[in-house]
Motif scaffolding. Structure first.
Motif, PDB file in Angstrom:
ATOM      1  N   ILE A   1      40.141  49.687  43.290  1.00  0.00           N
ATOM      2  CA  ILE A   1      40.685  49.133  42.053  1.00  0.00           C
ATOM      3  C   ILE A   1      41.344  47.772  42.272  1.00  0.00           C
ATOM      4  O   ILE A   1      41.120  46.822  41.521  1.00  0.00           O
ATOM      5  CB  ILE A   1      41.715  50.113  41.431  1.00  0.00           C
ATOM      6  CG1 ILE A   1      41.021  51.397  40.982  1.00  0.00           C
ATOM      7  CG2 ILE A   1      42.445  49.462  40.261  1.00  0.00           C
ATOM      8  CD1 ILE A   1      41.990  52.460  40.470  1.00  0.00           C
ATOM      9  N   SER A   2      42.156  47.655  43.313  1.00  0.00           N
ATOM     10  CA  SER A   2      43.048  46.492  43.463  1.00  0.00           C
ATOM     11  C   SER A   2      42.361  45.145  43.658  1.00  0.00           C
ATOM     12  O   SER A   2      42.771  44.152  43.040  1.00  0.00           O
ATOM     13  CB  SER A   2      44.014  46.738  44.624  1.00  0.00           C
ATOM     14  OG  SER A   2      44.845  47.834  44.359  1.00  0.00           O
ATOM     15  N   PRO A   3      41.349  45.014  44.540  1.00  0.00           N
ATOM     16  CA  PRO A   3      40.835  43.669  44.851  1.00  0.00           C
ATOM     17  C   PRO A   3      40.383  42.861  43.642  1.00  0.00           C
ATOM     18  O   PRO A   3      40.666  41.661  43.558  1.00  0.00           O
ATOM     19  CB  PRO A   3      39.672  43.958  45.808  1.00  0.00           C
ATOM     20  CG  PRO A   3      40.031  45.258  46.450  1.00  0.00           C
ATOM     21  CD  PRO A   3      40.698  46.048  45.368  1.00  0.00           C
ATOM     22  N   ALA A   4      39.702  43.492  42.702  1.00  0.00           N
ATOM     23  CA  ALA A   4      39.214  42.758  41.532  1.00  0.00           C
ATOM     24  C   ALA A   4      40.374  42.248  40.683  1.00  0.00           C
ATOM     25  O   ALA A   4      40.324  41.142  40.133  1.00  0.00           O
ATOM     26  CB  ALA A   4      38.292  43.649  40.696  1.00  0.00           C
ATOM     27  N   ILE A   5      41.434  43.041  40.572  1.00  0.00           N
ATOM     28  CA  ILE A   5      42.594  42.640  39.774  1.00  0.00           C
ATOM     29  C   ILE A   5      43.342  41.512  40.473  1.00  0.00           C
ATOM     30  O   ILE A   5      43.781  40.549  39.839  1.00  0.00           O
ATOM     31  CB  ILE A   5      43.511  43.851  39.517  1.00  0.00           C
ATOM     32  CG1 ILE A   5      42.739  44.938  38.767  1.00  0.00           C
ATOM     33  CG2 ILE A   5      44.749  43.440  38.734  1.00  0.00           C
ATOM     34  CD1 ILE A   5      43.525  46.227  38.559  1.00  0.00           C
ATOM     35  N   VAL A   6      43.509  41.624  41.786  1.00  0.00           N
ATOM     36  CA  VAL A   6      44.162  40.559  42.557  1.00  0.00           C
ATOM     37  C   VAL A   6      43.382  39.254  42.410  1.00  0.00           C
ATOM     38  O   VAL A   6      43.966  38.174  42.246  1.00  0.00           O
ATOM     39  CB  VAL A   6      44.273  40.963  44.042  1.00  0.00           C
ATOM     40  CG1 VAL A   6      44.715  39.784  44.897  1.00  0.00           C
ATOM     41  CG2 VAL A   6      45.255  42.121  44.201  1.00  0.00           C
ATOM     42  N   ARG A   7      42.070  39.347  42.465  1.00  0.00           N
ATOM     43  CA  ARG A   7      41.232  38.150  42.355  1.00  0.00           C
ATOM     44  C   ARG A   7      41.371  37.503  40.972  1.00  0.00           C
ATOM     45  O   ARG A   7      41.499  36.274  40.864  1.00  0.00           O
ATOM     46  CB  ARG A   7      39.776  38.518  42.622  1.00  0.00           C
ATOM     47  CG  ARG A   7      38.833  37.306  42.636  1.00  0.00           C
ATOM     48  CD  ARG A   7      37.418  37.705  42.959  1.00  0.00           C
ATOM     49  NE  ARG A   7      36.809  38.544  41.924  1.00  0.00           N
ATOM     50  CZ  ARG A   7      36.589  39.835  42.043  1.00  0.00           C
ATOM     51  NH1 ARG A   7      36.911  40.479  43.164  1.00  0.00           N
ATOM     52  NH2 ARG A   7      36.032  40.524  41.060  1.00  0.00           N
ATOM     53  N   LEU A   8      41.361  38.312  39.914  1.00  0.00           N
ATOM     54  CA  LEU A   8      41.464  37.756  38.567  1.00  0.00           C
ATOM     55  C   LEU A   8      42.818  37.092  38.347  1.00  0.00           C
ATOM     56  O   LEU A   8      42.911  36.021  37.736  1.00  0.00           O
ATOM     57  CB  LEU A   8      41.246  38.856  37.526  1.00  0.00           C
ATOM     58  CG  LEU A   8      41.370  38.426  36.059  1.00  0.00           C
ATOM     59  CD1 LEU A   8      40.299  37.402  35.716  1.00  0.00           C
ATOM     60  CD2 LEU A   8      41.287  39.631  35.127  1.00  0.00           C
TER      61      LEU A   8
END
Length: 533
Positions: free
Chosen positions: A289-296
């Protein structure tokens, strides 16, 4: 009062060699902030009417890449901090705007954090004592308004106006925006040596503290006027040079993103599973879950939290489990509803083991609501169990258990054996709120011993231990309630709902919670591989 204050300031300036800038002349003689701002505005207006050729206007230049005053006429109180205001719209704002642009942050508001040399406290005190002596005042009642606080008040609007015109965004009401934090520092080359020397002298004269801001304030509060004057000159000695303005840090406060996740397999931990220094399992719910949110959000990193956790071999179905991501130093100002919707679709398409819903940006109040609901939430489970010993489960047994739960069934659970290595040994009481037992049709493999167990419990109940008893550490166990020498084993377990409305769930929550079972009526009975714990 204003005339008297100006007269006193003029006398102080004329009788001492150390230079005191015109803003500090007003500042040292005025402890009322509102009145001080009014005095400065009046003085600035008067200077403007005279052509703008004030005593400060020609005494400011750039020192390297930082606004500073000349070393020949540096204010002996503020050390040139307030002199930089005369080049605020050009040099100061240029320095800050360049640092912000290089950081890559977008923002809708900014917050100034300003620090100044420690020795400014001591120099202000020395000027105050000189003022008190001139006015024949025995004791100083209030400390003067600090140069950094005055600078911040006078500079804030100009800096915000410049930054928002350069790279800021318009504020929207439908999402929370994270203000940009600017940590500005006025550095004085001799701050450490001068403050150390001053405080050492004050300590020998009856003061105390150390070469820190708190230590300096403590020393000044405890030392007498006589002892201070005996140790240090009043007014203070001329400054050795000007301060230099540094943009120490450009950052943001935490951004919070919340949602609910469903875990659809039995070989996935919630967070990275490290055992004896070795990694178990290739990934985790957090890492899916986390990487995509961190990237955005263009954040440095994120920390993951949730409303409880399921074991690695337990699925999380229904509406899913509420989770929260704390994003460190996000470069974006906000996440819009359209962006989080697209992000949710991206996460769900990337891996079929985890599905996310209700993804959105939340604020600190929502985070507190999640924490507050941690101890109050109710969880619903569905389990596939086997009964060994005694007669097979009957409909009469099911009715008996439902009645016990309805009348109030309280478990006393000692810390389970499987978590003794990381949990405090204690006996916890937890209620079973409802219990439904459904015998499954017999076949040759199980000889009528399988049954489905559905139950609602208080937060913190150990369902696995309730089923098998945990070597007598959970009382009563399911086998004890069934009686007739029965013992029970748990084969598969699913969490089918976490009854916590977070983040806000719309009217389709009930339909969402049944989505898995509608798609696959036997979803909670599939015999997936179970992790060997």
């Amino acid at each position: 009062n204003n005339i008297a204050a100006e007269g006193t300031a003029a006398e102080l300036q004329s009788r001492q060699a150390p230079y005191l800038c015109w803003r500090c002349q007003l500042r040292i003689c005025q402890s009322d902030f509102t009145q001080l701002m009014s005095d400065i505005a009046a003085a600035s207006s008067k200077d403007s009417q005279l052509g703008g050729d004030s005593q400060e206007a020609k005494r400011v230049k750039l020192n390297g890449d930082s606004p500073a005053c000349t070393s020949t006429e540096v204010c002996s109180a503020c050390l040139g901090i307030l002199a930089t205001l005369d080049r605020l719209d050009s040099d100061v704002c240029d320095l800050i705007a360049n640092a912000v642009a290089a950081s890559g942050h977008s923002f809708t508001a900014c917050r100034l954090l300003v620090s100044s040399p420690i020795v400014c406290l001591i120099r202000d005190h020395a000027w105050q004592l000189a003022k008190a002596e001139q006015q024949s005042v025995e004791k100083i009642k209030e400390a003067p308004i600090s140069a950094k606080d005055l600078w911040k008040a006078l500079a804030r609007q100009a800096i915000e106006r410049r930054l928002l015109s350069d790279g800021g965004q318009q504020t929207r009401g439908d999402v929370e925006t994270i203000p940009l934090q600017l940590a500005l520092e006025f550095r004085y080359a001799d701050d450490a040596s001068e403050s150390d020397d001053c405080l050492r002298r004050l300590s020998s004269g009856g003061g105390g503290g150390g070469s820190t801001r708190h230590g300096a304030a403590s020393a000044l509060a405890s030392v007498s006027a006589e002892a201070f004057k005996a140790a240090l000159p009043c007014p203070p000695a001329p400054a050795s040079g000007p301060v230099k303005l540094i943009v120490a840090e450009v950052s943001k406060e935490l951004m919070f993103v919340g949602g609910r996740y469903r875990k659809l397999c039995r070989r996935l931990p919630q967070t990275p599973w490290i055992l004896d220094g070795e990694r178990r399992m290739d990934t985790s719910v957090e890492e899916l879950i986390s990487p995509a949110i961190v990237r955005l959000a263009k954040a440095d990193s994120a920390s993951f939290a949730s409303a409880g956790r399921e074991d690695v071999d337990v699925r999380m179905l229904g509406r899913g489990r509420p989770f929260l991501l704390r994003l460190l130093n996000p470069r974006v100002a906000r996440l819009t509803a359209a962006e989080t919707a697209a992000l949710q679709a991206e996460i769900n398409a990337a891996d079929d083991r985890v599905q996310v819903s209700h993804l959105c940006q939340v604020n600190r109040a929502h985070c507190e609501a999640l924490r507050a609901g941690e101890s109050e939430k109710v969880k619903c489970y569905s389990a596939l169990c086997r009964c060994t010993g005694g007669p097979p489960i009957t409909a009469e047994d099911a009715g008996k258990l439902s009645g016990l739960a309805a009348s109030g069934l309280v478990l006393e659970q000692s810390t389970p054996v499987r978590v003794l290595h990381r949990r405090t040994v204690a006996v916890r009481k937890r209620r079973i709120l409802s219990l439904d037992l459904e015998p499954l049709p017999p076949d040759a493999a199980d000889a009528g011993r399988l049954f489905r167990l559905r139950l609602r419990t208080e937060a913190g109940a150990y369902v696995k231990e309730f089923v098998h008893g945990d070597l007598g550490r959970t009382r009563p166990s399911l086998g004890e309630l069934l009686g007739e020498g029965r013992q029970c084993d748990l084969l598969l377990l699913d969490v089918v709902d976490v009854e916590l409305d977070w983040p806000h769930v719309g009217g389709d929550a009930a339909a969402d919670s049944k989505a898995d079972l509608k798609a696959d009526p036997d979803a909670d009975l599939k015999v997936d591989p179970v992790v060997d714990l």
